[in-house]
Design a protein around this motif. Structure first.
Motif, PDB file in Angstrom:
ATOM      1  N   GLY A 282       6.651  65.096-109.712  1.00 53.96           N
ATOM      2  CA  GLY A 282       5.520  64.218-109.476  1.00 53.96           C
ATOM      3  C   GLY A 282       4.673  64.102-110.733  1.00 53.96           C
ATOM      4  N   THR A 283       3.601  63.326-110.640  1.00 56.26           N
ATOM      5  CA  THR A 283       2.707  63.195-111.791  1.00 56.26           C
ATOM      6  C   THR A 283       1.690  64.341-111.740  1.00 56.26           C
ATOM      7  OG1 THR A 283       2.975  60.810-111.694  1.00 56.26           O
ATOM      8  CG2 THR A 283       1.106  61.637-112.973  1.00 56.26           C
TER       9      THR A 283
ATOM     10  N   GLY B 221      -6.264  64.262-106.883  1.00 52.71           N
ATOM     11  CA  GLY B 221      -5.242  63.364-106.342  1.00 52.71           C
ATOM     12  C   GLY B 221      -3.872  64.002-106.200  1.00 52.71           C
ATOM     13  N   ILE B 222      -3.783  65.297-106.471  1.00 55.87           N
ATOM     14  CA  ILE B 222      -2.465  65.954-106.433  1.00 55.87           C
ATOM     15  C   ILE B 222      -1.855  65.857-105.036  1.00 55.87           C
ATOM     16  CG2 ILE B 222      -1.276  68.189-106.545  1.00 55.87           C
ATOM     17  CD1 ILE B 222      -3.081  68.923-108.907  1.00 55.87           C
TER      18      ILE B 222
ATOM     19  N   THR C  63      -2.433  63.822-102.504  1.00 52.31           N
ATOM     20  CA  THR C  63      -2.046  62.471-102.095  1.00 52.31           C
ATOM     21  C   THR C  63      -0.678  62.125-102.687  1.00 52.31           C
ATOM     22  OG1 THR C  63      -4.362  61.829-102.012  1.00 52.31           O
ATOM     23  CG2 THR C  63      -2.761  60.053-102.125  1.00 52.31           C
ATOM     24  N   ARG C  64      -0.490  62.437-103.964  1.00 57.24           N
ATOM     25  CA  ARG C  64       0.802  62.132-104.600  1.00 57.24           C
ATOM     26  C   ARG C  64       1.908  63.031-104.046  1.00 57.24           C
ATOM     27  NH1 ARG C  64      -2.802  62.095-108.950  1.00 57.24           N
ATOM     28  NH2 ARG C  64      -1.954  63.981-109.934  1.00 57.24           N
ATOM     29  N   ALA C  65       1.575  64.291-103.752  1.00 57.18           N
ATOM     30  CA  ALA C  65       2.584  65.225-103.221  1.00 57.18           C
ATOM     31  C   ALA C  65       3.036  64.796-101.826  1.00 57.18           C
ATOM     32  CB  ALA C  65       2.027  66.645-103.198  1.00 57.18           C
TER      33      ALA C  65
ATOM     34  N   SER D  17       3.004  61.730-100.617  1.00 58.86           N
ATOM     35  CA  SER D  17       3.837  60.525-100.772  1.00 58.86           C
ATOM     36  C   SER D  17       5.250  60.883-101.234  1.00 58.86           C
ATOM     37  CB  SER D  17       3.197  59.569-101.783  1.00 58.86           C
ATOM     38  OG  SER D  17       1.981  59.099-101.278  1.00 58.86           O
ATOM     39  N   LEU D  18       5.330  61.785-102.203  1.00 55.07           N
ATOM     40  CA  LEU D  18       6.645  62.202-102.717  1.00 55.07           C
ATOM     41  C   LEU D  18       7.434  62.917-101.620  1.00 55.07           C
ATOM     42  CD1 LEU D  18       8.235  62.233-105.418  1.00 55.07           C
ATOM     43  CD2 LEU D  18       7.156  64.453-105.923  1.00 55.07           C
TER      44      LEU D  18
ATOM     45  N   ASP E 289       8.725  60.411 -99.002  1.00 53.80           N
ATOM     46  CA  ASP E 289       9.901  59.684 -99.522  1.00 53.80           C
ATOM     47  C   ASP E 289      11.144  60.565 -99.421  1.00 53.80           C
ATOM     48  OD1 ASP E 289       8.338  57.541-100.116  1.00 53.80           O
ATOM     49  OD2 ASP E 289       8.263  57.911-102.285  1.00 53.80           O
TER      50      ASP E 289
ATOM     51  N   LYS F 212      -4.565  57.626 -97.617  1.00 58.29           N
ATOM     52  CA  LYS F 212      -4.165  57.122 -98.941  1.00 58.29           C
ATOM     53  C   LYS F 212      -2.640  57.117 -99.092  1.00 58.29           C
ATOM     54  CE  LYS F 212      -6.757  59.819-101.543  1.00 58.29           C
ATOM     55  NZ  LYS F 212      -7.154  60.402-102.838  1.00 58.29           N
ATOM     56  N   ALA F 213      -1.962  58.026 -98.367  1.00 58.88           N
ATOM     57  CA  ALA F 213      -0.494  58.107 -98.453  1.00 58.88           C
ATOM     58  C   ALA F 213       0.189  57.181 -97.439  1.00 58.88           C
ATOM     59  CB  ALA F 213      -0.040  59.549 -98.236  1.00 58.88           C
TER      60      ALA F 213
END
Ligand SMILES: CC(C)(COP(=O)(O)OP(=O)(O)OC[C@H]1O[C@@H](n2cnc3c(N)ncnc32)[C@H](O)[C@@H]1OP(=O)(O)O)[C@@H](O)C(=O)NCCC(=O)NCCS
Length: 170
Positions: A5-6, A102-103, A105-107, A109-110, A113, A141-142
């Motif tokens: 992730g980012t 934001g970690i 939210t991105r985690a 989403s990842l 997926d 947000k996700a």
């Protein structure tokens, strides 16, 4: 298993993760919003037990959140059974030092997926305690939708609370 992730990586749990797990998990502000099986204090014994239990995962559902080669959180799925077998629930936590970037939210989403591509599920849901608007925001947000408020569904630290049910479909 490793998902890049980012600003973080989702990966499997290693035996030598116990110390950083214990350090970041041992926080009443984290356990307050999780199941009682995530305790406070979060002892080294508990951390060792957790990483030991995840050396073989079939299917692979429990990820460590790694930032700079340190475990700073966790994200996992529970697969339901019987008539609910196409549904998974998601749970997650992050060490307080890393909040607000934001970690998660991105985690989430990842992880979602990954789950829709690799697990035989068409729905992922999460039950959020009413006193946890931050986690509700993460899910919104996700891409999760709030479907219901289950009144008085939970007792946590001796306080009865509503549970907000969120879900995302494949
Ligand atoms: C919930 C948790 C995972 C959030 O992780 P995080 O990486 O800090 O989350 P993000 O930075 O991706 O997003 C947080 C969002 O909540 C918002 N937020 C923070 N405090 C809030 C509050 N009191 N009310 C509403 N929104 C809030 C932030 O502003 C941000 O939204 P924005 O990007 O629109 O500004 C982390 O705080 C945690 O581990 N908490 C304890 C354990 C837990 O609650 N786990 C989830 C159980 S369901």
């Amino acid at each position: 298993m490793e998902l890049k992730g980012t600003g973080f990586t989702l990966r499997g749990w290693n035996l030598n993760d116990a110390a950083s797990l214990q350090k970041h998990a041992d926080n009443p502000k984290i356990s307050a919003f999780l199941m009682d099986r995530f305790p406070y204090p979060y002892t080294m014994e508990k951390a060792v037990e957790w990483v030991n239990s995840l050396q073989e995962q079939h299917p692979f559902v429990n990820f460590a959140i790694d930032v700079d080669d340190q475990v700073v959180g966790g994200l996992g799925f529970e697969l339901k059974d019987d008539v609910y077998r196409k549904t998974a629930s998601i749970g997650y936590w992050l060490g307080e030092d890393y909040w607000g970037r934001g970690i998660m939210t991105r985690a989430v989403s990842l992880g979602v997926d990954y789950a829709f591509s690799n697990l035989d599920v068409i729905r992922i849901q999460a039950g959020i305690l009413s006193k946890n608007p931050t986690s509700m925001r993460v899910l919104e947000k996700a891409g999760f939708i709030k479907e219901a408020v289950m009144r008085n569904a939970v007792i946590k630290n001796n306080v009865i609370m509503d549970e907000h049910l969120y879900a995302i479909l494949k």
